[in-house]
Design a protein around this motif. Structure first.
Motif, PDB file in Angstrom:
ATOM      1  N   THR A  95       1.075  -1.556  -0.048  1.00  0.00           N
ATOM      2  CA  THR A  95       0.178   0.117   0.027  1.00  0.00           C
ATOM      3  C   THR A  95       0.839   1.527   0.109  1.00  0.00           C
ATOM      4  OG1 THR A  95      -0.064   0.162   2.173  1.00  0.00           O
ATOM      5  CG2 THR A  95      -1.590  -1.191   1.424  1.00  0.00           C
ATOM      6  N   ASP A 100      -4.182   8.076  -3.177  1.00  0.00           N
ATOM      7  CA  ASP A 100      -5.187   6.724  -3.783  1.00  0.00           C
ATOM      8  C   ASP A 100      -5.281   5.162  -4.124  1.00  0.00           C
ATOM      9  OD1 ASP A 100      -4.700   8.378  -5.794  1.00  0.00           O
ATOM     10  OD2 ASP A 100      -6.401   9.412  -6.448  1.00  0.00           O
ATOM     11  N   SER A 102      -4.220   2.379  -5.403  1.00  0.00           N
ATOM     12  CA  SER A 102      -5.176   0.446  -4.709  1.00  0.00           C
ATOM     13  C   SER A 102      -4.210   0.009  -4.697  1.00  0.00           C
ATOM     14  CB  SER A 102      -5.835  -0.415  -6.000  1.00  0.00           C
ATOM     15  OG  SER A 102      -7.097   0.725  -6.359  1.00  0.00           O
TER      16      SER A 102
END
Length: 152
Positions: A95, A100, A102
């Motif tokens: 992550t 933003d 994915s």
């Protein structure tokens, strides 16, 4: 007074230890399209913790380390969490905090090797550990390297 000392000791015991994760060298190689397609490497440091088959990695780029204390990470740009198999295969999710983007699934490999080196008059056993992820379809690469030396 004794009660105050007991409360302070309990609070200190409850604080997570900052040295639980080791600092490793980190490199990320990916494509940049700013001035046409080309490969762009970025380096930094990563805090890696391996315990009970779990791998947790937090990586900071060199630019983000300037304002941090020595031996500590700066702003964490990449987090990787997953499992380490007995065969050295790491299956993880990556992550990118505060973006933003994915989460992405990664498969990597954990490798260790020992090498005998002679440093002047001393013989050292150098252990190199690395965790390497390539991001399908191979447009990005994450590499983590740690090297420890001890007297033979």
């Amino acid at each position: 007074m004794a009660l105050a000392l007991l409360v302070i000791a309990a609070l200190i015991a409850g604080i997570p230890r900052g040295n639980a994760a080791e600092l490793w060298d980190f490199i990320r190689v990916g494509k940049s399209f700013v001035a046409g397609p080309k490969w762009q490497p970025r380096s930094g440091k990563a805090a890696i913790q391996m315990k009970d088959g779990r791998v947790d990695i937090q990586a900071s780029y060199t630019d983000d380390l300037k304002d941090s204390a020595p031996g500590q990470l700066g702003y964490v740009s990449i987090k990787i969490s997953g499992t380490l198999g007995s065969d050295g295969i790491v299956r993880a999710t990556c992550t990118f905090p505060d973006t933003d983007a994915s989460p992405i699934k990664l498969t990597g490999r954990y490798v260790t090797r020992d090498e005998l080196q002679i440093w002047g008059e001393k013989r050292k056993l150098v252990t190199q550990r690395e965790v390497v992820f390539s991001h399908p379809p191979n447009f990005e690469f994450f590499g983590f390297l740690k090297q420890d030396a001890r007297d033979e």
